[in-house]
Design an enzyme around this catalytic site. Structure first.
Site, PDB file in Angstrom:
ATOM      1  N   GLU A 156       0.832  -1.201   0.000  1.00  0.00           N
ATOM      2  CA  GLU A 156       0.000   0.000   0.000  1.00  0.00           C
ATOM      3  C   GLU A 156       0.871   1.258   0.000  1.00  0.00           C
ATOM      4  O   GLU A 156       0.588   2.214  -0.733  1.00  0.00           O
ATOM      5  CB  GLU A 156      -0.952  -0.026   1.201  1.00  0.00           C
ATOM      6  N   ASP A 195       2.048  13.045 -14.859  1.00  0.00           N
ATOM      7  CA  ASP A 195       0.915  13.409 -15.708  1.00  0.00           C
ATOM      8  C   ASP A 195       0.688  14.913 -15.732  1.00  0.00           C
ATOM      9  O   ASP A 195       0.429  15.495 -16.785  1.00  0.00           O
ATOM     10  CB  ASP A 195      -0.350  12.702 -15.213  1.00  0.00           C
TER      11      ASP A 195
END
Length: 165
Positions: A116, A130
């Site tokens: 995680e 991005d």
């Protein structure tokens, strides 16, 4: 210390999800790190929130938190966990053109949270990529690794300092 084996393989070598039903619940925590390498100019734009897509670090933080919560949907043999804590923090290193990401996850449970934490750091880095790719298509994500973990049978583990440049 005996020979370690892959826990996600059965006796015939087939992949399987580990049975954790008999393990004792304990507080478990893991911290992972990733580095985004770009240019000093891009780090300055991140710091001043002047990129057209908005507040890069706020979006990357939320993306990392969301990713940690969805790790078992992405990594086939991970158990779904009821995380008790997820933090995603950033250290801007403008002179080096770097953003260091540190993600920490915790759970009161029977299995660790390493995946995680690694997923949170990775997705935060991907989100920065991005949001910054238009101004630096050569941006790189480097050095994704587990930094520290504690809890469970194996106790505390911390990576020795390694300079990854």
């Amino acid at each position: 210390m005996g020979t370690k084996t892959f826990t996600h393989l059965d006796a015939s070598g087939a992949a399987h999800m580990v049975d954790v039903a008999e393990k004792a619940a304990s507080m478990r925590q893991a911290t992972a790190v990733a580095t985004v390498q770009t240019t000093p100019e891009v780090v300055a734009q991140i710091a001043s929130q002047s990129l057209r897509k908005g507040d890069v670090l706020a979006v990357a933080r939320v993306a990392g938190i969301m990713a940690a919560k969805r790790t078992s949907d992405l990594i086939p043999l991970c158990h779904p966990l009821a995380l008790t804590k997820v933090t995603v923090d950033f250290a801007l290193q403008p002179e080096q053109g770097r953003v260091q990401i540190t993600a920490t996850c915790a759970v009161q449970g029977v299995t660790g949270v390493e995946m995680e934490a690694l997923t949170a750091a990775s997705v935060a880095a991907l989100t920065i990529h991005d949001m910054c790719k238009a101004v630096d298509p050569a941006l790189q994500i480097n050095g994704i690794h587990l930094h520290e973990k504690f809890g469970g049978k194996s106790g505390h583990w911390q990576r020795e300092h390694v300079n990854h440049g």
